[in-house]
Design a protein around this motif. Structure first.
Motif, short mmCIF file in Angstrom:
data_model
loop_
_atom_site.label_atom_id
_atom_site.label_comp_id
_atom_site.label_asym_id
_atom_site.label_seq_id
_atom_site.Cartn_x
_atom_site.Cartn_y
_atom_site.Cartn_z
N TYR A 1 29.80 39.56 53.59
CA TYR A 1 30.49 40.28 52.52
C TYR A 1 31.85 39.66 52.22
CZ TYR A 1 33.18 43.74 49.99
OH TYR A 1 33.98 44.34 49.05
N VAL A 2 32.64 39.41 53.27
CA VAL A 2 34.02 38.94 53.04
C VAL A 2 34.06 37.47 52.64
CG1 VAL A 2 35.00 40.66 54.59
CG2 VAL A 2 34.38 38.41 55.49
N THR A 3 33.03 36.69 52.98
CA THR A 3 33.06 35.25 52.65
C THR A 3 32.26 34.89 51.42
OG1 THR A 3 31.18 34.82 54.14
CG2 THR A 3 33.41 34.60 55.06
N VAL A 4 31.33 35.76 51.02
CA VAL A 4 30.47 35.44 49.87
C VAL A 4 30.59 36.49 48.77
CG1 VAL A 4 28.09 35.07 49.10
CG2 VAL A 4 28.83 34.17 51.31
N ILE A 5 30.28 37.75 49.09
CA ILE A 5 30.18 38.78 48.06
C ILE A 5 31.53 39.11 47.45
CG2 ILE A 5 29.56 41.19 47.64
CD1 ILE A 5 27.38 40.88 49.75
N SER A 6 32.57 39.21 48.26
CA SER A 6 33.86 39.65 47.74
C SER A 6 34.68 38.52 47.12
CB SER A 6 34.69 40.30 48.86
OG SER A 6 35.04 39.34 49.85
N VAL A 7 34.19 37.29 47.19
CA VAL A 7 34.91 36.17 46.59
C VAL A 7 34.87 36.31 45.07
CG1 VAL A 7 34.95 33.67 46.26
CG2 VAL A 7 34.39 34.63 48.51
N ASN B 1 38.54 42.33 48.24
CA ASN B 1 38.78 41.75 49.56
C ASN B 1 39.52 42.67 50.51
OD1 ASN B 1 37.61 39.28 48.83
ND2 ASN B 1 39.52 38.53 47.95
N ASN B 2 40.38 43.52 49.98
CA ASN B 2 41.24 44.34 50.85
C ASN B 2 40.98 45.84 50.74
OD1 ASN B 2 42.54 41.97 51.70
ND2 ASN B 2 44.04 42.08 50.04
N HIS B 3 41.11 46.37 49.54
CA HIS B 3 41.04 47.83 49.39
C HIS B 3 39.64 48.37 49.66
CE1 HIS B 3 45.08 47.68 48.00
NE2 HIS B 3 44.80 47.02 46.89
N MET B 4 38.62 47.72 49.11
CA MET B 4 37.27 48.24 49.31
C MET B 4 36.86 48.23 50.78
SD MET B 4 33.79 47.41 47.09
CE MET B 4 34.72 47.20 45.58
N PRO B 5 37.12 47.14 51.53
CA PRO B 5 36.81 47.18 52.97
C PRO B 5 37.57 48.27 53.72
CG PRO B 5 37.07 44.92 52.25
CD PRO B 5 37.51 45.78 51.11
N GLN B 6 38.84 48.49 53.36
CA GLN B 6 39.61 49.53 54.03
C GLN B 6 39.02 50.91 53.78
OE1 GLN B 6 43.68 49.08 52.77
NE2 GLN B 6 43.89 47.04 53.67
N LEU C 1 30.07 54.04 51.52
CA LEU C 1 30.47 52.72 51.05
C LEU C 1 30.18 51.64 52.09
CD1 LEU C 1 31.75 50.95 48.90
CD2 LEU C 1 34.01 51.58 49.77
N LEU C 2 30.41 51.95 53.34
CA LEU C 2 30.14 50.98 54.41
C LEU C 2 28.67 50.58 54.43
CD1 LEU C 2 31.17 49.43 56.94
CD2 LEU C 2 30.54 51.46 58.28
N TYR C 3 27.78 51.57 54.35
CA TYR C 3 26.35 51.28 54.44
C TYR C 3 25.83 50.52 53.21
CZ TYR C 3 26.05 54.30 58.57
OH TYR C 3 26.20 54.83 59.82
N ILE C 4 26.37 50.82 52.02
CA ILE C 4 25.88 50.07 50.85
C ILE C 4 26.41 48.63 50.89
CG2 ILE C 4 27.72 50.65 49.24
CD1 ILE C 4 23.94 50.26 48.53
N ILE C 5 27.57 48.41 51.50
CA ILE C 5 28.05 47.04 51.70
C ILE C 5 27.10 46.29 52.61
CG2 ILE C 5 29.84 45.70 52.88
CD1 ILE C 5 31.91 47.53 51.64
N TYR C 6 26.66 46.94 53.70
CA TYR C 6 25.70 46.30 54.60
C TYR C 6 24.38 46.00 53.87
CZ TYR C 6 28.57 47.43 58.74
OH TYR C 6 29.55 47.51 59.68
N ALA C 7 23.89 46.96 53.09
CA ALA C 7 22.63 46.76 52.37
C ALA C 7 22.75 45.63 51.36
CB ALA C 7 22.22 48.06 51.66
#
Length: 425
Positions: free
Chosen positions: A125-131, A147-152, A160-166
């Motif tokens: 997520y942090v290296t590909v999706i959020s770029v 990169n910052n607010h959504m992960p926090q 939100l955490l689980y849909i990021i994983y999916a």
């Protein structure tokens, strides 16, 4: 389509539905009653899709029949091998439209393999999706949000955490389509995200961060839905109406949460939408002027200004077509104006959020005009193919729609085929 008109055409989030504990996986995922016919139930047989029944290999005490208790808790590294799957044909990779039934899931226990998997998904997520796609001074805030607010926010809100994983699993599956661990993770985390999104909506206390989490989760769900279409079976072809229906439900949640988010200056979703031309154009998005290039699909009007085709005499039907074509018209203008990739992809993802429910119903009924209109959307969506979650999906959907559009409507398919690069100019 604005205000009350927009709300009437959208489906509210589905919270309570009939369930069949002995039914097939697809009916459970769709939360409809399964007739439990074997080898394929009536619903799967009608839609010509694989029918999967899942049973536990360990029989219950006092019974020779195997079953999976709805209260069974399994670590993620045991989900794949712990199931015996019986199918009446070769199974297809699980997608957004085929999540694990939420009745069969509780919170996943901690295991080392689960921690490593989640680290892998988070890293992607942090290296590909959020770029950011094409950052500029006008959108400098967007990388900060991704990169910052959504992960926090995700660290405090599981939906939100689980849909990021999916979504991350869907991304990784592009290069590893046979990875069983990723296939399982895609389905499990999507199901958990859907479950926790419903919980978050039910417990919504109108706090800024809660509203942000609900809105961002809805947006990522539409991206994941579109991205999951890439590997779906298209022979025989069926339009992706499940993806569109999920978007309609996500939109209802998004709009409700956004009303509360606007009350808080600290809201990140408000900052997110105020820094993108697409969201700023929503109030006039469904104006008549936008559908000008595509009015030929609706056909001529008589001297009284009424469409000659009787299908359009129904007000709901006519408005559904008009609103959808207006949205497509704004996409066409964006392409002509050479909007950057990020904005084009935003318009692609948001189509499922704003498409009228009546239009999706007509696509499901395989009405020729609705299929042609959908082909025009996917043709324009090919302009976002450089991004991973769009890819070659739009072109393949245009190809599939071409096969099922009746001969007398094929002349309207010329423009989508040219726009998709499937036919020469």
């Amino acid at each position: 389509m604005t205000g009350a008109g927009a709300s009437q055409n959208r489906r509210p989030p589905r919270l309570n539905h009939k369930k069949s504990r002995a039914g097939c996986q697809r009916c459970k995922a769709r939360r409809v009653k399964c007739d439990e016919a074997k080898p394929a139930c009536g619903g799967c047989n009608r839609h010509n899709v694989p029918c999967v029944y899942v049973v536990n290999e360990s029989p219950r005490t006092g019974s020779n029949e195997a079953s999976l208790s709805p209260h069974t808790t399994l670590p993620i590294d045991q989900l794949q091998p712990s199931f015996k799957v019986a199918v009446n044909q070769v199974p297809t990779p699980p997608t957004i439209n085929d999540p694990v039934a939420t009745d069969d899931l509780l919170d996943l226990p901690e295991t080392r393999q689960r921690r490593l998997l989640e680290l892998r998904l988070w890293h992607n997520y942090v290296t590909v999706i959020s770029v950011p796609f094409q950052p500029s001074s006008s959108t400098a805030i967007l990388p900060q949000i991704w990169n910052n607010h959504m992960p926090q926010i995700a660290m405090r809100h599981d939906n939100l955490l689980y849909i990021i994983y999916a979504l991350s699993a869907t991304s990784l599956l592009r290069n590893a389509p046979e990875d069983a661990e990723l296939l399982t993770a895609q389905r499990v985390y999507l199901s958990l995200a859907l479950r926790d999104q419903q919980k978050a909506l039910a417990q919504f206390h109108t706090q800024a961060e809660e509203a942000d989490a609900l809105c961002f989760t809805s947006i990522l769900m539409t991206m994941n839905a579109f991205g999951s279409l890439q590997e779906r079976v298209r022979h025989p072809y069926h339009p992706p109406t499940d993806m569109l229906r999920l978007g309609i439900g996500a939109c209802a949640v998004y709009e409700e949460a956004l009303k509360s988010a606007r009350k808080f200056p600290s809201s990140k979703i408000v900052t997110f939408i105020e820094n993108q031309p697409f969201f700023c154009s929503i109030p006039r998005m469904f104006d008549e002027e936008h559908r000008g290039p595509f009015v030929g699909i609706l056909g001529p009007k008589n001297a009284h200004g009424v469409y000659e085709d009787s299908e359009l005499w129904n007000t709901d039907v006519r408005q559904a077509y008009e609103y959808t074509l207006s949205y497509i018209g704004t996409m066409y203008t964006a392409v002509l104006n050479e909007e950057n990739l990020h904005q084009i992809c935003t318009r692609i993802a948001a189509f499922a959020l704003f498409v009228p429910k009546k239009f999706v119903d007509m696509v499901e009924e395989l009405r020729p005009r609705a299929l042609v209109v959908l082909a025009h959307f996917f043709a324009l969506a090919t302009k976002g193919s450089a991004h991973w979650w769009v890819g070659q999906t739009p072109m393949r959907e245009v190809q599939g729609l071409r096969r099922i559009v009746p001969l007398e409507w094929q002349r309207h398919m010329r423009w989508p085929l040219v726009m998709s690069g499937l036919e020469p100019v």
